[in-house]
Design a protein around this motif. Structure first.
Motif, mmCIF file in Angstrom:
data_model
loop_
_atom_site.group_PDB
_atom_site.id
_atom_site.type_symbol
_atom_site.label_atom_id
_atom_site.label_comp_id
_atom_site.label_asym_id
_atom_site.label_seq_id
_atom_site.Cartn_x
_atom_site.Cartn_y
_atom_site.Cartn_z
ATOM 1 N N SER A 126 0.444 -0.821 -0.040
ATOM 2 C CA SER A 126 0.253 0.335 -0.012
ATOM 3 C C SER A 126 0.874 0.998 0.216
ATOM 4 O O SER A 126 2.282 1.524 -0.035
ATOM 5 N N HIS A 127 0.593 2.115 -0.383
ATOM 6 C CA HIS A 127 0.651 3.553 -0.700
ATOM 7 C C HIS A 127 1.174 3.955 1.235
ATOM 8 O O HIS A 127 2.951 4.353 1.169
ATOM 9 N N GLU A 128 0.772 3.306 2.100
ATOM 10 C CA GLU A 128 0.615 3.728 3.613
ATOM 11 C C GLU A 128 2.348 3.512 3.652
ATOM 12 O O GLU A 128 3.214 3.504 4.558
ATOM 13 N N ILE A 129 2.251 1.698 3.320
ATOM 14 C CA ILE A 129 3.793 1.354 3.897
ATOM 15 C C ILE A 129 5.381 1.521 2.909
ATOM 16 O O ILE A 129 5.833 2.328 3.509
ATOM 17 N N ARG A 130 5.226 1.499 1.077
ATOM 18 C CA ARG A 130 5.931 2.700 0.801
ATOM 19 C C ARG A 130 6.146 3.689 1.370
ATOM 20 O O ARG A 130 7.743 3.574 1.089
ATOM 21 N N SER A 131 5.795 4.249 1.795
ATOM 22 C CA SER A 131 6.336 5.992 2.309
ATOM 23 C C SER A 131 6.435 6.224 3.631
ATOM 24 O O SER A 131 7.772 6.505 3.950
ATOM 25 N N ALA A 132 6.470 4.652 4.300
ATOM 26 C CA ALA A 132 6.840 4.588 5.361
ATOM 27 C C ALA A 132 8.177 4.171 5.788
ATOM 28 O O ALA A 132 9.447 4.641 5.833
ATOM 29 N N VAL A 133 8.388 2.592 4.729
ATOM 30 C CA VAL A 133 9.631 2.641 3.987
ATOM 31 C C VAL A 133 10.480 3.662 3.559
ATOM 32 O O VAL A 133 11.788 3.402 3.863
ATOM 33 N N GLN A 134 9.779 4.623 2.825
ATOM 34 C CA GLN A 134 11.081 4.892 2.148
ATOM 35 C C GLN A 134 11.703 6.793 3.460
ATOM 36 O O GLN A 134 12.677 6.785 3.149
ATOM 37 N N LYS A 135 10.397 7.288 4.329
ATOM 38 C CA LYS A 135 11.084 7.153 5.054
ATOM 39 C C LYS A 135 12.071 6.878 6.335
ATOM 40 O O LYS A 135 12.769 8.066 6.898
ATOM 41 N N HIS A 136 11.760 5.879 6.915
ATOM 42 C CA HIS A 136 12.361 5.689 8.371
ATOM 43 C C HIS A 136 13.030 4.432 7.922
ATOM 44 O O HIS A 136 13.600 3.770 8.663
ATOM 45 N N GLY A 137 12.537 3.522 7.188
ATOM 46 C CA GLY A 137 13.758 2.032 6.130
ATOM 47 C C GLY A 137 13.270 1.122 6.421
ATOM 48 O O GLY A 137 13.335 0.123 6.113
ATOM 49 N N PHE A 138 11.674 1.380 7.346
ATOM 50 C CA PHE A 138 11.183 0.092 7.642
ATOM 51 C C PHE A 138 9.555 0.604 8.119
ATOM 52 O O PHE A 138 9.254 1.682 8.301
ATOM 53 N N TYR A 139 8.519 -0.656 8.151
ATOM 54 C CA TYR A 139 7.219 -0.350 8.500
ATOM 55 C C TYR A 139 7.300 -1.790 9.575
ATOM 56 O O TYR A 139 7.073 -2.514 8.934
ATOM 57 N N ILE A 140 6.732 -0.963 10.649
ATOM 58 C CA ILE A 140 5.726 -2.099 11.651
ATOM 59 C C ILE A 140 4.730 -2.200 11.698
ATOM 60 O O ILE A 140 4.153 -1.278 12.147
ATOM 61 N N ARG A 141 3.660 -4.067 11.401
ATOM 62 C CA ARG A 141 2.718 -4.235 11.297
ATOM 63 C C ARG A 141 1.916 -4.919 12.493
ATOM 64 O O ARG A 141 3.190 -6.269 12.961
ATOM 65 N N LYS A 142 1.606 -4.494 13.650
ATOM 66 C CA LYS A 142 1.520 -5.075 14.868
ATOM 67 C C LYS A 142 0.473 -5.845 14.903
ATOM 68 O O LYS A 142 -1.064 -5.402 14.656
ATOM 69 N N MET A 143 0.671 -7.586 14.875
ATOM 70 C CA MET A 143 -0.946 -8.269 14.636
ATOM 71 C C MET A 143 -1.912 -8.417 16.094
ATOM 72 O O MET A 143 -3.253 -8.528 15.686
ATOM 73 N N SER A 144 -1.201 -7.721 16.620
ATOM 74 C CA SER A 144 -2.187 -8.204 18.013
ATOM 75 C C SER A 144 -3.118 -6.428 17.465
ATOM 76 O O SER A 144 -4.333 -6.997 17.958
ATOM 77 N N ASP A 145 -3.117 -5.685 17.037
ATOM 78 C CA ASP A 145 -3.945 -4.466 17.465
ATOM 79 C C ASP A 145 -5.111 -4.879 16.054
ATOM 80 O O ASP A 145 -6.048 -4.728 16.306
ATOM 81 N N ILE A 146 -4.810 -5.892 15.552
ATOM 82 C CA ILE A 146 -5.606 -6.380 13.909
ATOM 83 C C ILE A 146 -6.363 -7.428 14.650
ATOM 84 O O ILE A 146 -7.544 -6.977 14.376
ATOM 85 N N ARG A 147 -5.781 -8.107 15.258
ATOM 86 C CA ARG A 147 -6.784 -9.173 15.726
ATOM 87 C C ARG A 147 -7.870 -8.144 16.227
ATOM 88 O O ARG A 147 -8.846 -8.679 16.471
#
Length: 64
Positions: free
Chosen positions: A41-62
């Motif tokens: 997604s655009h959100e992940i792509r822009s976060a990787v470009q800015k910070h070098g990584f993107y973290i998704r916490k699966m506990s928050d999604i559940r």
């Protein structure tokens, strides 16, 4: 393309292919998933470009 790593709490870390793992305390014990992701997604792509990584916490999604 992006590499996806997962830690023992099943949180996901997305980084650009070929870049080293960032020093993040929560990802001390992480392993790479077997598949690489071609499109994100655009959100992940822009976060990787800015910070070098993107973290998704699966506990928050559940919870939702």
């Amino acid at each position: 393309m992006f590499d996806v790593y997962v830690n023992d709490r099943h949180d996901l870390l997305d980084i650009a292919q070929g870049t080293p793992l960032p020093l993040i305390g929560a990802f001390g014990k992480s392993r790479r998933k077997k598949r690489r992701i071609i499109s994100v997604s655009h959100e992940i792509r822009s976060a990787v470009q800015k910070h070098g990584f993107y973290i998704r916490k699966m506990s928050d999604i559940r919870k939702h």
